[in-house]
Design a protein around this motif. Sequence first.
Motif, PDB file in Angstrom:
ATOM      1  N   VAL A   1       0.637  -1.375  -0.163  1.00  0.00           N
ATOM      2  CA  VAL A   1       0.043  -0.146  -0.069  1.00  0.00           C
ATOM      3  C   VAL A   1       0.913   1.300  -0.119  1.00  0.00           C
ATOM      4  O   VAL A   1       0.929   2.078  -0.744  1.00  0.00           O
TER       5      VAL A   1
ATOM      6  N   ILE B   1       1.489   4.034  -3.189  1.00  0.00           N
ATOM      7  CA  ILE B   1       1.015   5.456  -2.920  1.00  0.00           C
ATOM      8  C   ILE B   1       2.304   6.387  -2.991  1.00  0.00           C
ATOM      9  O   ILE B   1       2.084   7.394  -3.702  1.00  0.00           O
ATOM     10  N   PHE B   2       3.382   6.120  -2.627  1.00  0.00           N
ATOM     11  CA  PHE B   2       4.715   6.727  -2.581  1.00  0.00           C
ATOM     12  C   PHE B   2       5.751   6.741  -3.881  1.00  0.00           C
ATOM     13  O   PHE B   2       6.244   7.699  -4.165  1.00  0.00           O
TER      14      PHE B   2
ATOM     15  N   LEU C   1       3.046  14.436  -2.053  1.00  0.00           N
ATOM     16  CA  LEU C   1       2.088  13.509  -2.147  1.00  0.00           C
ATOM     17  C   LEU C   1       0.750  14.244  -1.929  1.00  0.00           C
ATOM     18  O   LEU C   1      -0.417  13.628  -2.300  1.00  0.00           O
TER      19      LEU C   1
ATOM     20  N   TRP D   1      -2.298  12.948  -4.006  1.00  0.00           N
ATOM     21  CA  TRP D   1      -3.193  12.239  -3.175  1.00  0.00           C
ATOM     22  C   TRP D   1      -4.586  11.812  -3.821  1.00  0.00           C
ATOM     23  O   TRP D   1      -4.900  10.537  -3.802  1.00  0.00           O
TER      24      TRP D   1
ATOM     25  N   ARG E   1      -3.814   9.154  -6.645  1.00  0.00           N
ATOM     26  CA  ARG E   1      -3.408   7.592  -6.238  1.00  0.00           C
ATOM     27  C   ARG E   1      -3.984   7.049  -5.257  1.00  0.00           C
ATOM     28  O   ARG E   1      -4.382   5.871  -5.403  1.00  0.00           O
ATOM     29  N   ALA E   2      -4.630   7.733  -3.925  1.00  0.00           N
ATOM     30  CA  ALA E   2      -5.344   6.839  -3.011  1.00  0.00           C
ATOM     31  C   ALA E   2      -6.374   6.306  -3.432  1.00  0.00           C
ATOM     32  O   ALA E   2      -6.706   5.202  -2.941  1.00  0.00           O
TER      33      ALA E   2
ATOM     34  N   ALA F   1      -5.747   3.227  -5.405  1.00  0.00           N
ATOM     35  CA  ALA F   1      -5.087   2.291  -4.590  1.00  0.00           C
ATOM     36  C   ALA F   1      -6.094   1.648  -3.678  1.00  0.00           C
ATOM     37  O   ALA F   1      -6.509   0.314  -3.408  1.00  0.00           O
TER      38      ALA F   1
ATOM     39  N   TRP G   1      -0.341  -0.890  -9.561  1.00  0.00           N
ATOM     40  CA  TRP G   1       0.634   0.011  -9.364  1.00  0.00           C
ATOM     41  C   TRP G   1       1.511  -0.446 -10.837  1.00  0.00           C
ATOM     42  O   TRP G   1       2.020   0.404 -11.473  1.00  0.00           O
TER      43      TRP G   1
END
Length: 675
Positions: free
Chosen positions: A373, A377-378, A394, A398, A401-402, A405, A637
């Motif tokens: 996870v 995200i990173f 981020l 955010w 991506r968040a 994910a 990803w």
Amino acid sequence: MGLPVRAETDSGSWPARPSSGGLLPVMGLAALGLALLGLWGETPPSQWIMALFAPDATDPRQMAFHHALLPRIVIAPIAGAILGLAGVILQQVLRNPLADPTTLGVSAGAHSALVAATLFAPALLDFGRDAVALCGGAVALACVFAAAGGRRFSPLAVILAGLLVSLFLGAGASALVVLNHDYLTELFIWQSGSLLQSGWANSAKLAIVLMAGGAAAALMARVLSVLDIQDGGAKSLGVPLAAVQSGALFVALLLSTTVVASLGVLGFIGLAAPALARRAGARTFGERLTYASLFGAATLSLTDQIVQILPLAQEIPTGVATAVIGAALLLGMSGRTSAAAVEQQPSHRSNGHGGRRRPVVLVCVLGVALAVVLGAIFIGRDQSGWRWSSLQELSELWLWRAPRAAASFAAGSMLGMAGVLMQRLTGNPMAAPEILGISAGASIGLIVLLLVAPTVDAGSTVFAASLGAALALAGVLLSGMRSSFASQRLVLTGVSVATLCSGLTALAMASGDPRLGDMVSWMAGSTHRVTPSGAALALTLAALLLPVAALTARWLDILPLGTVVATTLGLSLGRSRLSILLVAATATASATLIAGPLTFIGLMAPHLGRLLGFRRVVPQLVATALIGGGLMLLADWIARVLIFPWQLPTGIVATLLAGPFALGLLRRAYRWSAP
């Protein structure tokens, strides 16, 4: 040593019915009548002779008649006869009434090889598309035999291996087409199986192939007829099994891959034609060769004429229509396969440590899932390459991506939970939402909703997809009840339902209805359109379904013991099975709305959980939810960063990651020990 076969006489599965013999002339006359009506509507009959032998270059109708309309009418029966001939040869060699170029993965292998060669090695096409397609089909068939495993195996295991290989290769080819859409526009249209022609070259080539293949089959007919008896009897008569089978397989490969190279994938004609030949009373191999060729010609010709007159916005590719017809036939035949074909059942194997909890391992699984996870995200890519995003960066990324994910993790978790429920309910290690047709049923439910509802929201999509998934699963289980849920037959029925639903989905998509425009990216499993609210809904559903699934733990422990034991212990079979079905259907439908109809995560995650020692229901559900979520998030990803700045569909990447595992699992589950 000969190729792996099992004795499977035709009389054991599809009894001949001479009363069906009148079907062939009816089909032939119907196809001919529709073809003549089509020609009449485009070109006056008084100009047919001139248009055939000396078309007027200034008359577009005569030019279309000579170069497009008539070649299409002629090539349909030729290609159908070739596929029927290939199908009956494959069925005779493997003694398997379900074998054909589509179910054995040959067509998918030929198609994938042509796509790959077009992109990465166009020089290979200088040797001819037929040679490239032949190599691809041969490699796919070799993979099928390797996945089915052993020197003796059930015919249904071979078909399941072929369909899994087809799905895996299809996902790979789809990924290449998506990535190179501008370069493969013509190939994209061709891959659906189109009989559109622009001359007589293909008709002439396929006519030569048909004559050569028919002559080769006639020369081998007497020897191949001996294969109707057991291996020992054939050897006692001095039949060189290895040489005969290898030669016949090569002829069948050459026939089927030549059609794929010329016209694209025309699915299941090689399955339908021999089946119709048996029902028409063809008993000997020589009779089946003749009748299957004629039925193949009539079936493809009639199908092609029907798709041209359907009142749709655009013409449906002929290959899509044959896939729907063939999948329905496969579904019917899967319930009529003889008992000899399902005598070997895969089973769960447990070790002595299956009942113990593994808290340390569970913590490790949780840690790996958390690492995936954080990495998703990173870690990313930009114009300068790979980079670990800072907290400040981020904050800007955010919202991109968040949600993606979170939705991917939730979808993988729900598929993993559904896989556990299905494998324990059926006692079948190959049971999974994708293989039992649940995911494909969810796609049908969504299509119906889009076509009939004036407005669509998140709640209605989940309900419609869940209803479609539940109906598909109910159909599979009802069919399985007739065979006491025999594992191989249940799985084959599920694959047949999935194939039929996929064909219906493709048929709906080919209709050109604008209401289905958003289905294209969804079917490939794209998550880039997930909104924060959609991601929150997915996580909420996953969080709610996990404890609900855990409540079925007692039922899942008892049901695999059998009906008598379950009834003795006071378990209500109907209520418990229905409850498990609804939970699995809801989880699958919700995940399918995010990740698309095919990923194999629901097959892979439960087995990984079991390999880690989680064999009791609740621990396995928790571990599988984490594993499935991590796998799907990893696939998402990879889809996001692999070819930055472009993106791959998540569902396709997940299929490519989990497909080899599914084939390896099939080999392990259905392996026959050498005598």
